[in-house]
Design a protein around this motif. Sequence first.
Motif, mmCIF file in Angstrom:
data_model
loop_
_atom_site.group_PDB
_atom_site.id
_atom_site.type_symbol
_atom_site.label_atom_id
_atom_site.label_comp_id
_atom_site.label_asym_id
_atom_site.label_seq_id
_atom_site.Cartn_x
_atom_site.Cartn_y
_atom_site.Cartn_z
ATOM 1 N N HIS A 154 29.220 -60.657 -42.661
ATOM 2 C CA HIS A 154 29.646 -60.395 -44.036
ATOM 3 C C HIS A 154 29.684 -61.710 -44.811
ATOM 4 O O HIS A 154 30.113 -62.730 -44.287
ATOM 5 C CB HIS A 154 31.044 -59.762 -44.062
ATOM 6 C CG HIS A 154 31.091 -58.426 -43.415
ATOM 7 N ND1 HIS A 154 31.203 -58.263 -42.044
ATOM 8 C CD2 HIS A 154 31.045 -57.174 -43.936
ATOM 9 C CE1 HIS A 154 31.222 -56.972 -41.764
ATOM 10 N NE2 HIS A 154 31.130 -56.295 -42.882
ATOM 11 N N SER A 155 29.265 -61.653 -46.044
ATOM 12 C CA SER A 155 29.258 -62.886 -46.833
ATOM 13 C C SER A 155 30.682 -63.272 -47.225
ATOM 14 O O SER A 155 31.560 -62.426 -47.365
ATOM 15 C CB SER A 155 28.399 -62.708 -48.091
ATOM 16 O OG SER A 155 29.012 -61.792 -48.970
ATOM 17 N N LYS A 156 30.888 -64.557 -47.403
ATOM 18 C CA LYS A 156 32.215 -65.051 -47.768
ATOM 19 C C LYS A 156 32.663 -64.473 -49.104
ATOM 20 O O LYS A 156 33.816 -64.123 -49.289
ATOM 21 C CB LYS A 156 32.195 -66.581 -47.864
ATOM 22 C CG LYS A 156 31.985 -67.274 -46.560
ATOM 23 C CD LYS A 156 31.896 -68.771 -46.786
ATOM 24 C CE LYS A 156 31.453 -69.473 -45.526
ATOM 25 N NZ LYS A 156 31.234 -70.893 -45.737
ATOM 26 N N ASP A 158 31.902 -61.638 -50.419
ATOM 27 C CA ASP A 158 32.287 -60.227 -50.300
ATOM 28 C C ASP A 158 33.704 -60.100 -49.772
ATOM 29 O O ASP A 158 34.505 -59.320 -50.278
ATOM 30 C CB ASP A 158 31.310 -59.501 -49.374
ATOM 31 C CG ASP A 158 31.584 -58.015 -49.291
ATOM 32 O OD1 ASP A 158 31.926 -57.413 -50.338
ATOM 33 O OD2 ASP A 158 31.453 -57.448 -48.189
#
Length: 190
Positions: A154-156, A158
């Motif tokens: 997961h992207s930071k 997000d």
Amino acid sequence: MADETKTQIPKPTRQRGPMGRMGGMRRGEKAKDFKGTMRQLLGYIGQHKIAVFAAVAFAVCSVIFNIVGPKVLGQVTTKLFEGLVAKVNGTGDVDFDWIAKTLGFLLCLYLASSVCSLVQGWLMTGVTQKICYRMRKEIAAKIAVVPMSYFNGHSKGDVLSRITNDVDTLGQSLNQSVTQLITSVTQIIG
């Protein structure tokens, strides 16, 4: 060679128009357990019962003062009309002293209503801020124990967006909804 891990890259979604589907508005996610979520939210609010009950009391007072105000203003209008009719008929005069005292009382009513509304908003804002602070603290504690592999997928942005935006939205909605609910119900009853 080193073990390579595959990361899933989300597929880009096709947007319609300049702001995407429905003018940029997204559909909200439905709660998986609405009743449980509401129970939890009421549990958060329940820890601030005294402040919430005080806010309800101030909201009731504010609405009562706002309901009484037009009735008093109607009495002033009636007294002024009766005085003008009496003056035209030559049987009396306008009682400006009574009108001035009653208008002073009316001013006090509206000032009291404003003060009660201000105190009610201040109390509910305080409750909302305390609830948001507690939620953020609990979220930070949960994120501290999340395995690093979660952050690889997961992207930071997000993750951070979820934390900040969702708690802020909940806080704003909670403050506005509870305040508006209290005031609306009291006005309907009045």
